[in-house]
Scaffold this active site. Structure first.
Site, mmCIF file in Angstrom:
data_model
loop_
_atom_site.group_PDB
_atom_site.id
_atom_site.type_symbol
_atom_site.label_atom_id
_atom_site.label_comp_id
_atom_site.label_asym_id
_atom_site.label_seq_id
_atom_site.Cartn_x
_atom_site.Cartn_y
_atom_site.Cartn_z
ATOM 1 C CE1 TYR A 223 9.348 4.790 3.034
ATOM 2 C CE2 TYR A 223 7.763 6.581 2.802
ATOM 3 C CZ TYR A 223 8.248 5.488 3.496
ATOM 4 O OH TYR A 223 7.627 5.076 4.649
ATOM 5 N NE ARG B 155 0.849 13.911 -1.591
ATOM 6 C CZ ARG B 155 -0.153 13.186 -2.040
ATOM 7 N NH1 ARG B 155 -0.327 11.967 -1.618
ATOM 8 N NH2 ARG B 155 -1.013 13.690 -2.895
ATOM 9 N NE ARG C 5 10.863 5.382 8.396
ATOM 10 C CZ ARG C 5 9.842 5.349 7.538
ATOM 11 N NH1 ARG C 5 9.800 4.413 6.599
ATOM 12 N NH2 ARG C 5 8.891 6.247 7.604
ATOM 13 C CD GLU D 178 10.473 -8.067 5.349
ATOM 14 O OE1 GLU D 178 10.789 -9.188 5.826
ATOM 15 O OE2 GLU D 178 10.129 -7.102 6.052
ATOM 16 N N PRO E 295 0.794 -1.234 0.000
ATOM 17 C CG PRO E 295 -0.106 -1.117 2.128
ATOM 18 C CD PRO E 295 0.542 -2.065 1.182
ATOM 19 C CG ASN E 296 -0.275 4.391 1.245
ATOM 20 O OD1 ASN E 296 -1.224 4.916 0.678
ATOM 21 N ND2 ASN E 296 -0.363 3.911 2.473
ATOM 22 C CG ASN F 48 8.276 -2.375 0.157
ATOM 23 O OD1 ASN F 48 7.759 -2.495 1.273
ATOM 24 N ND2 ASN F 48 8.932 -1.281 -0.222
ATOM 25 C CG HIS G 153 11.209 -2.893 4.217
ATOM 26 N ND1 HIS G 153 9.850 -2.726 4.138
ATOM 27 C CD2 HIS G 153 11.425 -4.095 4.797
ATOM 28 C CE1 HIS G 153 9.264 -3.778 4.664
ATOM 29 N NE2 HIS G 153 10.189 -4.634 5.067
ATOM 30 C CB ALA H 142 1.737 0.128 6.331
HETATM 31 O O1 CA2 Z 1 10.738 1.521 3.506
HETATM 32 C C1 CA2 Z 1 9.847 0.897 2.945
HETATM 33 O O2 CA2 Z 1 9.938 0.452 1.816
HETATM 34 C C2 CA2 Z 1 8.507 0.707 3.669
HETATM 35 O O3 CA2 Z 1 8.044 -0.610 3.363
HETATM 36 C C3 CA2 Z 1 7.576 1.747 3.117
HETATM 37 C C4 CA2 Z 1 6.218 1.776 3.801
HETATM 38 C C5 CA2 Z 1 6.377 1.824 5.325
HETATM 39 O O4 CA2 Z 1 5.103 1.716 5.947
HETATM 40 C C6 CA2 Z 1 7.286 0.733 5.841
HETATM 41 O O5 CA2 Z 1 7.417 0.880 7.235
HETATM 42 C C7 CA2 Z 1 8.638 0.811 5.179
HETATM 43 C C8 CA2 Z 1 5.401 2.990 3.358
HETATM 44 C C9 CA2 Z 1 5.170 3.063 1.882
HETATM 45 C C10 CA2 Z 1 4.459 4.347 1.599
HETATM 46 O O6 CA2 Z 1 5.157 5.023 0.585
HETATM 47 C C11 CA2 Z 1 4.870 6.341 0.386
HETATM 48 C C12 CA2 Z 1 5.516 6.943 -0.663
HETATM 49 C C13 CA2 Z 1 5.304 8.256 -0.926
HETATM 50 C C14 CA2 Z 1 4.437 8.987 -0.155
HETATM 51 C C15 CA2 Z 1 3.790 8.387 0.896
HETATM 52 C C16 CA2 Z 1 4.009 7.058 1.168
#
Ligand code: CA2
Length: 176
Positions: free
Chosen positions: A35, A30, A119, A110, A22-23, A86, A112, A89
């Site tokens: 990221y 953003r 974090r 996996e 997700p996301n 990946n 990230h 969340a």
């Molecule tokens: O570091 C990673 O790849 C994560 O899997 C990314 C997830 C986070 O919840 C994990 O703890 C670590 C979040 C992905 C959301 O990505 C976004 C990208 C741009 C704007 C908002 C969110």
């Protein structure tokens, strides 16, 4: 699907399922300080390019829905040899994704983008790590490419890299 080559050397092409949680569709738009600035499309393009070089077939999908990810993982049991995921969340919350990965029992890496261990405390635990071959965290988008190389190596030489289980070690010792 088959690799090019002489008829007698034809090998079945490895198929790897790549799942973005997700996301991750928002990448590059953003939260660039966490990221990076790359979009998901450009990460996918780099993965597809490397897959071509390695003669691997990659099927890349993104979903914001836990159930859809679970369905795709279940379906991967037929036709795929490995998974790169990946779970975003869902890494920290989803026993359903962990159970699906354990059920299909395909070698899974996996990934990230950020270093989840540096974090917030709620990101330190991964439900996925215990059922994964390995975890790559904190190397940005290169992590996906390393995962593909690692999985390709693992699947091409499984015996060399497979860890023996405590049970098989006991058996070996007993038969000595
Ligand atoms: O570091 C990673 O790849 C994560 O899997 C990314 C997830 C986070 O919840 C994990 O703890 C670590 C979040 C992905 C959301 O990505 C976004 C990208 C741009 C704007 C908002 C969110």
């Amino acid at each position: 699907m088959f690799c090019a080559g002489r008829a007698s050397e034809k090998k079945t092409m490895l198929r790897i399922l790549v799942l973005h949680g997700p996301n991750l569709n928002l990448l590059g738009r953003r939260e660039q300080s966490i990221y990076g600035s790359q979009s998901l499309d450009s990460i996918d393009a780099a993965l597809t390019k490397l897959a071509d070089e390695l003669a691997v077939d990659v099927d890349i999908r993104q979903s914001n829905s836990e159930g859809e990810l679970v369905n795709w993982i279940q379906e991967s049991g037929s036709g795929y040899q490995g998974i790169i995921i990946n779970p975003a969340a869902y890494t920290h919350t989803s026993i359903a994704i962990r159970d699906a990965l354990a059920a299909v029992a395909l070698p899974t890496v996996e990934v990230h983008l950020s270093n989840i261990h540096q974090r917030e405390p709620f990101r330190h635990h991964s439900h996925i790590a215990a059922v994964a071959l390995g975890q790559i965290s904190g190397l940005g988008s290169i992590g996906y490419l390393l995962a593909l190389r690692g999985l390709h190596d693992h699947l091409s030489a499984p015996r060399k890299l497979k860890k023996s289980s405590p049970a098989s070690r006991r058996q070996k010792t007993a038969s000595r």
